[in-house]
Motif scaffolding. Structure first.
Motif, PDB file in Angstrom:
ATOM      1  N   SER A  95       0.840  -1.209   0.000  1.00  0.00           N
ATOM      2  CA  SER A  95       0.000   0.000   0.000  1.00  0.00           C
ATOM      3  C   SER A  95       0.872   1.256   0.000  1.00  0.00           C
ATOM      4  CB  SER A  95      -0.944  -0.007   1.199  1.00  0.00           C
ATOM      5  OG  SER A  95      -0.239   0.193   2.409  1.00  0.00           O
ATOM      6  N   VAL A  96       1.994   1.221   0.723  1.00  0.00           N
ATOM      7  CA  VAL A  96       2.908   2.369   0.723  1.00  0.00           C
ATOM      8  C   VAL A  96       3.483   2.572  -0.675  1.00  0.00           C
ATOM      9  CG1 VAL A  96       5.166   3.149   1.571  1.00  0.00           C
ATOM     10  CG2 VAL A  96       3.486   2.277   3.176  1.00  0.00           C
ATOM     11  N   GLN A  97       3.894   1.476  -1.310  1.00  0.00           N
ATOM     12  CA  GLN A  97       4.446   1.588  -2.662  1.00  0.00           C
ATOM     13  C   GLN A  97       3.394   2.110  -3.639  1.00  0.00           C
ATOM     14  OE1 GLN A  97       5.993  -2.397  -3.278  1.00  0.00           O
ATOM     15  NE2 GLN A  97       8.090  -1.612  -3.183  1.00  0.00           N
ATOM     16  N   THR A  98       2.158   1.657  -3.493  1.00  0.00           N
ATOM     17  CA  THR A  98       1.084   2.137  -4.360  1.00  0.00           C
ATOM     18  C   THR A  98       0.880   3.638  -4.176  1.00  0.00           C
ATOM     19  OG1 THR A  98       0.008  -0.018  -4.202  1.00  0.00           O
ATOM     20  CG2 THR A  98      -1.343   1.806  -4.974  1.00  0.00           C
ATOM     21  N   LYS A  99       0.912   4.091  -2.932  1.00  0.00           N
ATOM     22  CA  LYS A  99       0.754   5.524  -2.668  1.00  0.00           C
ATOM     23  C   LYS A  99       1.908   6.317  -3.266  1.00  0.00           C
ATOM     24  CE  LYS A  99      -1.939   4.978   1.559  1.00  0.00           C
ATOM     25  NZ  LYS A  99      -1.921   5.066   3.023  1.00  0.00           N
ATOM     26  N   ILE A 100       3.122   5.789  -3.154  1.00  0.00           N
ATOM     27  CA  ILE A 100       4.282   6.483  -3.719  1.00  0.00           C
ATOM     28  C   ILE A 100       4.158   6.579  -5.234  1.00  0.00           C
ATOM     29  CG2 ILE A 100       6.773   6.259  -4.117  1.00  0.00           C
ATOM     30  CD1 ILE A 100       6.981   5.147  -1.247  1.00  0.00           C
ATOM     31  N   VAL A 101       3.759   5.479  -5.872  1.00  0.00           N
ATOM     32  CA  VAL A 101       3.593   5.481  -7.332  1.00  0.00           C
ATOM     33  C   VAL A 101       2.504   6.469  -7.733  1.00  0.00           C
ATOM     34  CG1 VAL A 101       2.796   4.063  -9.266  1.00  0.00           C
ATOM     35  CG2 VAL A 101       4.500   3.166  -7.692  1.00  0.00           C
ATOM     36  N   GLU A 102       1.418   6.507  -6.971  1.00  0.00           N
ATOM     37  CA  GLU A 102       0.320   7.440  -7.262  1.00  0.00           C
ATOM     38  C   GLU A 102       0.780   8.885  -7.115  1.00  0.00           C
ATOM     39  OE1 GLU A 102      -3.424   8.656  -8.441  1.00  0.00           O
ATOM     40  OE2 GLU A 102      -2.515   6.672  -8.532  1.00  0.00           O
ATOM     41  N   GLN A 103       1.577   9.170  -6.077  1.00  0.00           N
ATOM     42  CA  GLN A 103       2.104  10.521  -5.899  1.00  0.00           C
ATOM     43  C   GLN A 103       3.031  10.905  -7.051  1.00  0.00           C
ATOM     44  OE1 GLN A 103       3.963  10.406  -2.043  1.00  0.00           O
ATOM     45  NE2 GLN A 103       2.089  10.984  -0.967  1.00  0.00           N
ATOM     46  N   LYS A 104       3.873   9.973  -7.476  1.00  0.00           N
ATOM     47  CA  LYS A 104       4.765  10.247  -8.603  1.00  0.00           C
ATOM     48  C   LYS A 104       3.966  10.490  -9.873  1.00  0.00           C
ATOM     49  CE  LYS A 104       8.870   7.760  -7.032  1.00  0.00           C
ATOM     50  NZ  LYS A 104       9.777   6.616  -7.288  1.00  0.00           N
ATOM     51  N   ARG A 105       2.899   9.708 -10.071  1.00  0.00           N
ATOM     52  CA  ARG A 105       2.060   9.884 -11.259  1.00  0.00           C
ATOM     53  C   ARG A 105       1.386  11.245 -11.245  1.00  0.00           C
ATOM     54  NH1 ARG A 105      -2.853   9.818 -12.997  1.00  0.00           N
ATOM     55  NH2 ARG A 105      -3.758   9.499 -10.952  1.00  0.00           N
ATOM     56  N   ARG A 106       0.873  11.638 -10.082  1.00  0.00           N
ATOM     57  CA  ARG A 106       0.223  12.947  -9.973  1.00  0.00           C
ATOM     58  C   ARG A 106       1.219  14.081 -10.197  1.00  0.00           C
ATOM     59  NH1 ARG A 106      -3.902  12.251  -4.867  1.00  0.00           N
ATOM     60  NH2 ARG A 106      -5.358  10.888  -5.939  1.00  0.00           N
ATOM     61  N   LEU A 107       2.416  13.931  -9.647  1.00  0.00           N
ATOM     62  CA  LEU A 107       3.443  14.946  -9.834  1.00  0.00           C
ATOM     63  C   LEU A 107       3.836  15.059 -11.298  1.00  0.00           C
ATOM     64  CD1 LEU A 107       5.333  16.968  -8.418  1.00  0.00           C
ATOM     65  CD2 LEU A 107       6.988  15.101  -8.222  1.00  0.00           C
ATOM     66  N   ALA A 108       3.981  13.915 -11.967  1.00  0.00           N
ATOM     67  CA  ALA A 108       4.322  13.938 -13.398  1.00  0.00           C
ATOM     68  C   ALA A 108       3.198  14.578 -14.204  1.00  0.00           C
ATOM     69  CB  ALA A 108       4.586  12.517 -13.890  1.00  0.00           C
ATOM     70  N   LEU A 109       1.950  14.279 -13.861  1.00  0.00           N
ATOM     71  CA  LEU A 109       0.811  14.876 -14.556  1.00  0.00           C
ATOM     72  C   LEU A 109       0.770  16.386 -14.337  1.00  0.00           C
ATOM     73  CD1 LEU A 109      -1.752  14.377 -16.234  1.00  0.00           C
ATOM     74  CD2 LEU A 109      -2.977  14.071 -14.070  1.00  0.00           C
ATOM     75  N   LYS A 110       1.041  16.806 -13.099  1.00  0.00           N
ATOM     76  CA  LYS A 110       1.054  18.237 -12.800  1.00  0.00           C
ATOM     77  C   LYS A 110       2.163  18.943 -13.577  1.00  0.00           C
ATOM     78  CE  LYS A 110       0.122  20.763  -8.652  1.00  0.00           C
ATOM     79  NZ  LYS A 110       0.202  20.782  -7.202  1.00  0.00           N
ATOM     80  N   LEU A 111       3.343  18.326 -13.610  1.00  0.00           N
ATOM     81  CA  LEU A 111       4.456  18.892 -14.362  1.00  0.00           C
ATOM     82  C   LEU A 111       4.122  18.978 -15.848  1.00  0.00           C
ATOM     83  CD1 LEU A 111       7.398  19.878 -14.362  1.00  0.00           C
ATOM     84  CD2 LEU A 111       8.077  17.499 -14.694  1.00  0.00           C
ATOM     85  N   TYR A 112       3.494  17.934 -16.370  1.00  0.00           N
ATOM     86  CA  TYR A 112       3.111  17.917 -17.785  1.00  0.00           C
ATOM     87  C   TYR A 112       2.114  19.029 -18.089  1.00  0.00           C
ATOM     88  CZ  TYR A 112       1.008  16.355 -22.134  1.00  0.00           C
ATOM     89  OH  TYR A 112       0.518  16.308 -23.413  1.00  0.00           O
ATOM     90  N   THR A 113       1.111  19.189 -17.232  1.00  0.00           N
ATOM     91  CA  THR A 113       0.114  20.245 -17.485  1.00  0.00           C
ATOM     92  C   THR A 113       0.750  21.631 -17.389  1.00  0.00           C
ATOM     93  OG1 THR A 113      -0.591  20.141 -15.171  1.00  0.00           O
ATOM     94  CG2 THR A 113      -1.886  18.895 -16.760  1.00  0.00           C
ATOM     95  N   CYS A 114       1.674  21.804 -16.443  1.00  0.00           N
ATOM     96  CA  CYS A 114       2.364  23.105 -16.350  1.00  0.00           C
ATOM     97  C   CYS A 114       3.167  23.383 -17.615  1.00  0.00           C
ATOM     98  CB  CYS A 114       3.285  23.122 -15.133  1.00  0.00           C
ATOM     99  SG  CYS A 114       2.428  23.276 -13.566  1.00  0.00           S
ATOM    100  N   GLN A 115       3.854  22.369 -18.113  1.00  0.00           N
ATOM    101  CA  GLN A 115       4.631  22.542 -19.342  1.00  0.00           C
ATOM    102  C   GLN A 115       3.712  22.837 -20.524  1.00  0.00           C
ATOM    103  OE1 GLN A 115       6.831  18.894 -19.521  1.00  0.00           O
ATOM    104  NE2 GLN A 115       8.529  19.695 -18.290  1.00  0.00           N
ATOM    105  N   GLU A 116       2.587  22.133 -20.597  1.00  0.00           N
ATOM    106  CA  GLU A 116       1.641  22.377 -21.688  1.00  0.00           C
ATOM    107  C   GLU A 116       1.105  23.806 -21.637  1.00  0.00           C
ATOM    108  OE1 GLU A 116       0.459  20.521 -24.393  1.00  0.00           O
ATOM    109  OE2 GLU A 116       2.276  19.406 -23.903  1.00  0.00           O
ATOM    110  N   TRP A 117       0.750  24.277 -20.426  1.00  0.00           N
ATOM    111  CA  TRP A 117       0.263  25.646 -20.297  1.00  0.00           C
ATOM    112  C   TRP A 117       1.337  26.639 -20.705  1.00  0.00           C
ATOM    113  CZ3 TRP A 117      -4.095  28.093 -20.198  1.00  0.00           C
ATOM    114  CH2 TRP A 117      -5.236  27.429 -19.787  1.00  0.00           C
ATOM    115  N   ALA A 118       2.587  26.359 -20.329  1.00  0.00           N
ATOM    116  CA  ALA A 118       3.685  27.254 -20.710  1.00  0.00           C
ATOM    117  C   ALA A 118       3.831  27.296 -22.222  1.00  0.00           C
ATOM    118  CB  ALA A 118       4.987  26.785 -20.054  1.00  0.00           C
ATOM    119  N   VAL A 119       3.735  26.146 -22.883  1.00  0.00           N
ATOM    120  CA  VAL A 119       3.842  26.087 -24.342  1.00  0.00           C
ATOM    121  C   VAL A 119       2.697  26.859 -24.984  1.00  0.00           C
ATOM    122  CG1 VAL A 119       3.644  24.526 -26.315  1.00  0.00           C
ATOM    123  CG2 VAL A 119       5.159  23.947 -24.418  1.00  0.00           C
ATOM    124  N   VAL A 120       1.500  26.683 -24.459  1.00  0.00           N
ATOM    125  CA  VAL A 120       0.337  27.394 -25.014  1.00  0.00           C
ATOM    126  C   VAL A 120       0.504  28.900 -24.840  1.00  0.00           C
ATOM    127  CG1 VAL A 120      -2.141  27.785 -24.658  1.00  0.00           C
ATOM    128  CG2 VAL A 120      -1.257  25.450 -24.758  1.00  0.00           C
TER     129      VAL A 120
END
Length: 157
Positions: free
Chosen positions: A72-97
């Motif tokens: 469960s700890v590993q699942t939470k860590i993976v989920e946090q990493k996924r959310r962080l990557a998604l947030k970073l991606y959206t920030c980069q997309e907004w910057a490009v736009v």
């Protein structure tokens, strides 16, 4: 089973075992002593086996609980990493736009300024030409922030 006491059941009787052990001597016959020892060894080994199985079961259940927690700890860590990557991606997309929007605005503004400058040059040349000619030209123009309004009236005589 019968309710009779046989030498075998007598050997298994607790009172007999206790009295024999309290005397610290073997029962009357050596064969009976060997049977009592074998029976005691069987009971002890059965008890130790039960205790070992119980300990192993407790250890296995503890290990299973730790594994479940770790997963469960590993699942939470993976989920946090996924959310962080998604947030970073959206920030980069907004910057490009944003950059694309600013570049397009700059290009449109540059084209507008070039067109306005060309119009001013044409107007200047036209006015000079009109003043040199014999005809009379009446013009009225107004520059507003949003657009250029130009009214030209040419009268030829």
């Amino acid at each position: 089973m019968t309710d009779e006491w046989t030498p075998k059941t007598k050997a298994m009787d607790i009172k007999t075992v206790n009295t024999d052990l309290s005397k610290e001597t073997c029962p009357v016959d050596n064969e009976q002593c060997i049977k009592l020892e074998k029976t005691a060894i069987k009971i002890q080994s059965w008890w130790r086996g039960n205790m070992v199985r119980r300990t192993l079961l407790d250890a296995a259940l503890g290990a299973w609980a730790i594994q479940c927690w770790w997963r469960s700890v590993q699942t939470k860590i993976v989920e946090q990493k996924r959310r962080l990557a998604l947030k970073l991606y959206t920030c980069q997309e907004w910057a490009v736009v944003k950059v694309q929007a600013y570049v397009r605005m700059w290009q449109a503004r540059r084209r507008f300024l070039q067109a306005r400058q060309a119009a001013c040059i044409i107007q200047t040349q036209w006015r000079w030409h009109a003043s040199q000619s014999q005809s009379m030209i009446h013009s009225h123009y107004e520059v507003k922030a949003s657009r250029l309004e130009l009214d030209i009236e040419i009268l030829m005589t």
